[in-house]
Design a protein around this motif. Structure first.
Motif, PDB file in Angstrom:
ATOM      1  N   VAL A  69       0.859  -1.179   0.000  1.00  0.00           N
ATOM      2  CA  VAL A  69       0.000   0.000   0.000  1.00  0.00           C
ATOM      3  C   VAL A  69       0.899   1.233   0.000  1.00  0.00           C
ATOM      4  O   VAL A  69       1.833   1.330   0.786  1.00  0.00           O
ATOM      5  CB  VAL A  69      -0.918  -0.004   1.247  1.00  0.00           C
ATOM      6  CG1 VAL A  69      -1.778   1.234   1.286  1.00  0.00           C
ATOM      7  CG2 VAL A  69      -1.766  -1.261   1.283  1.00  0.00           C
ATOM      8  N   SER A  70       0.595   2.167  -0.887  1.00  0.00           N
ATOM      9  CA  SER A  70       1.422   3.370  -0.981  1.00  0.00           C
ATOM     10  C   SER A  70       1.266   4.222   0.274  1.00  0.00           C
ATOM     11  O   SER A  70       0.283   4.103   1.011  1.00  0.00           O
ATOM     12  CB  SER A  70       1.018   4.193  -2.205  1.00  0.00           C
ATOM     13  OG  SER A  70      -0.255   4.757  -2.010  1.00  0.00           O
ATOM     14  N   ASP A  71       2.247   5.102   0.509  1.00  0.00           N
ATOM     15  CA  ASP A  71       2.200   5.985   1.676  1.00  0.00           C
ATOM     16  C   ASP A  71       0.977   6.897   1.625  1.00  0.00           C
ATOM     17  O   ASP A  71       0.359   7.169   2.650  1.00  0.00           O
ATOM     18  CB  ASP A  71       3.477   6.819   1.762  1.00  0.00           C
ATOM     19  CG  ASP A  71       4.686   5.969   2.146  1.00  0.00           C
ATOM     20  OD1 ASP A  71       4.489   4.894   2.748  1.00  0.00           O
ATOM     21  OD2 ASP A  71       5.814   6.393   1.853  1.00  0.00           O
ATOM     22  N   ALA A  72       0.634   7.370   0.431  1.00  0.00           N
ATOM     23  CA  ALA A  72      -0.532   8.247   0.286  1.00  0.00           C
ATOM     24  C   ALA A  72      -1.806   7.503   0.665  1.00  0.00           C
ATOM     25  O   ALA A  72      -2.679   8.060   1.336  1.00  0.00           O
ATOM     26  CB  ALA A  72      -0.631   8.770  -1.141  1.00  0.00           C
ATOM     27  N   LYS A  73      -1.899   6.252   0.250  1.00  0.00           N
ATOM     28  CA  LYS A  73      -3.093   5.470   0.574  1.00  0.00           C
ATOM     29  C   LYS A  73      -3.151   5.178   2.074  1.00  0.00           C
ATOM     30  O   LYS A  73      -4.217   5.222   2.677  1.00  0.00           O
ATOM     31  CB  LYS A  73      -3.110   4.175  -0.222  1.00  0.00           C
ATOM     32  CG  LYS A  73      -4.423   3.447  -0.140  1.00  0.00           C
ATOM     33  CD  LYS A  73      -4.543   2.372  -1.173  1.00  0.00           C
ATOM     34  CE  LYS A  73      -5.928   1.776  -1.115  1.00  0.00           C
ATOM     35  NZ  LYS A  73      -6.176   0.864  -2.212  1.00  0.00           N
ATOM     36  N   LYS A  74      -1.985   4.900   2.683  1.00  0.00           N
ATOM     37  CA  LYS A  74      -1.944   4.685   4.134  1.00  0.00           C
ATOM     38  C   LYS A  74      -2.409   5.932   4.873  1.00  0.00           C
ATOM     39  O   LYS A  74      -3.162   5.850   5.834  1.00  0.00           O
ATOM     40  CB  LYS A  74      -0.524   4.326   4.583  1.00  0.00           C
ATOM     41  CG  LYS A  74      -0.114   2.923   4.284  1.00  0.00           C
ATOM     42  CD  LYS A  74       1.287   2.659   4.803  1.00  0.00           C
ATOM     43  CE  LYS A  74       1.791   1.309   4.368  1.00  0.00           C
ATOM     44  NZ  LYS A  74       3.185   1.091   4.770  1.00  0.00           N
ATOM     45  N   ALA A  75      -1.947   7.086   4.405  1.00  0.00           N
ATOM     46  CA  ALA A  75      -2.336   8.344   5.038  1.00  0.00           C
ATOM     47  C   ALA A  75      -3.837   8.556   4.915  1.00  0.00           C
ATOM     48  O   ALA A  75      -4.492   8.972   5.877  1.00  0.00           O
ATOM     49  CB  ALA A  75      -1.584   9.510   4.401  1.00  0.00           C
ATOM     50  N   GLN A  76      -4.398   8.256   3.744  1.00  0.00           N
ATOM     51  CA  GLN A  76      -5.838   8.411   3.535  1.00  0.00           C
ATOM     52  C   GLN A  76      -6.607   7.457   4.445  1.00  0.00           C
ATOM     53  O   GLN A  76      -7.638   7.819   5.013  1.00  0.00           O
ATOM     54  CB  GLN A  76      -6.189   8.161   2.071  1.00  0.00           C
ATOM     55  CG  GLN A  76      -7.660   8.339   1.748  1.00  0.00           C
ATOM     56  CD  GLN A  76      -8.155   9.761   1.905  1.00  0.00           C
ATOM     57  OE1 GLN A  76      -7.387  10.710   1.884  1.00  0.00           O
ATOM     58  NE2 GLN A  76      -9.443   9.916   2.059  1.00  0.00           N
ATOM     59  N   GLN A  77      -6.122   6.227   4.584  1.00  0.00           N
ATOM     60  CA  GLN A  77      -6.782   5.257   5.459  1.00  0.00           C
ATOM     61  C   GLN A  77      -6.757   5.717   6.910  1.00  0.00           C
ATOM     62  O   GLN A  77      -7.750   5.578   7.637  1.00  0.00           O
ATOM     63  CB  GLN A  77      -6.118   3.888   5.321  1.00  0.00           C
ATOM     64  CG  GLN A  77      -6.393   3.208   4.004  1.00  0.00           C
ATOM     65  CD  GLN A  77      -5.575   1.949   3.803  1.00  0.00           C
ATOM     66  OE1 GLN A  77      -4.551   1.736   4.448  1.00  0.00           O
ATOM     67  NE2 GLN A  77      -6.006   1.114   2.878  1.00  0.00           N
ATOM     68  N   GLU A  78      -5.630   6.268   7.344  1.00  0.00           N
ATOM     69  CA  GLU A  78      -5.523   6.777   8.710  1.00  0.00           C
ATOM     70  C   GLU A  78      -6.469   7.958   8.928  1.00  0.00           C
ATOM     71  O   GLU A  78      -7.106   8.075   9.974  1.00  0.00           O
ATOM     72  CB  GLU A  78      -4.081   7.184   9.030  1.00  0.00           C
ATOM     73  CG  GLU A  78      -3.163   6.015   9.242  1.00  0.00           C
ATOM     74  CD  GLU A  78      -3.595   5.126  10.395  1.00  0.00           C
ATOM     75  OE1 GLU A  78      -3.956   5.638  11.476  1.00  0.00           O
ATOM     76  OE2 GLU A  78      -3.593   3.895  10.207  1.00  0.00           O
ATOM     77  N   LYS A  79      -6.532   8.833   7.925  1.00  0.00           N
ATOM     78  CA  LYS A  79      -7.421   9.990   8.020  1.00  0.00           C
ATOM     79  C   LYS A  79      -8.872   9.521   8.127  1.00  0.00           C
ATOM     80  O   LYS A  79      -9.647  10.028   8.934  1.00  0.00           O
ATOM     81  CB  LYS A  79      -7.249  10.889   6.785  1.00  0.00           C
ATOM     82  CG  LYS A  79      -7.946  12.223   6.924  1.00  0.00           C
ATOM     83  CD  LYS A  79      -7.876  13.063   5.665  1.00  0.00           C
ATOM     84  CE  LYS A  79      -6.494  13.542   5.354  1.00  0.00           C
ATOM     85  NZ  LYS A  79      -6.480  14.507   4.233  1.00  0.00           N
ATOM     86  N   MET A  80      -9.243   8.522   7.325  1.00  0.00           N
ATOM     87  CA  MET A  80     -10.602   7.981   7.346  1.00  0.00           C
ATOM     88  C   MET A  80     -10.907   7.378   8.713  1.00  0.00           C
ATOM     89  O   MET A  80     -11.985   7.581   9.268  1.00  0.00           O
ATOM     90  CB  MET A  80     -10.746   6.930   6.246  1.00  0.00           C
ATOM     91  CG  MET A  80     -12.139   6.392   6.121  1.00  0.00           C
ATOM     92  SD  MET A  80     -13.264   7.681   5.588  1.00  0.00           S
ATOM     93  CE  MET A  80     -14.262   6.772   4.465  1.00  0.00           C
TER      94      MET A  80
END
Length: 95
Positions: free
Chosen positions: A58-69
């Motif tokens: 999972v890309s860092d951007a996707k991880k960040a989005q998941q954490e934000k969600m």
């Protein structure tokens, strides 16, 4: 003849999905083989086993989005309906 045509039409999606899955596995195998060029013996076997069993990274951007969600969902746990939608939209846009 009509039965043969009907059977082929029903079987076609199965053949195409199987071919697609095989292609993905072949691509994964090729990628793992390229990464294992310098490894030999048991080290190579262990590496290939791990590499082929791993899920896509999972890309860092996707991880960040998941954490934000996850954070926004926790903050909105008591909200419902339009209030929740408005809050989630605002929360996810921050950052």
């Amino acid at each position: 003849m009509k039965r043969l045509a009907a059977a082929l039409m029903l079987a076609a999606p199965f053949f195409f999905s199987t071919a697609h899955a095989a292609t993905e596995q072949q691509n994964k195998m090729a990628t793992c083989n390229k990464e294992a060029v310098d490894k030999k013996g048991d080290e190579r076997k262990a590496f290939m086993k791990e590499c082929l069993s791993n899920k896509p990274k999972v890309s860092d951007a996707k991880k960040a989005q998941q954490e934000k969600m996850k954070t926004c969902n926790a903050e909105a746990k008591d909200m419902k309906g339009d209030e929740r939608k408005k809050f989630m939209s605002s929360c996810l846009k921050k950052g």
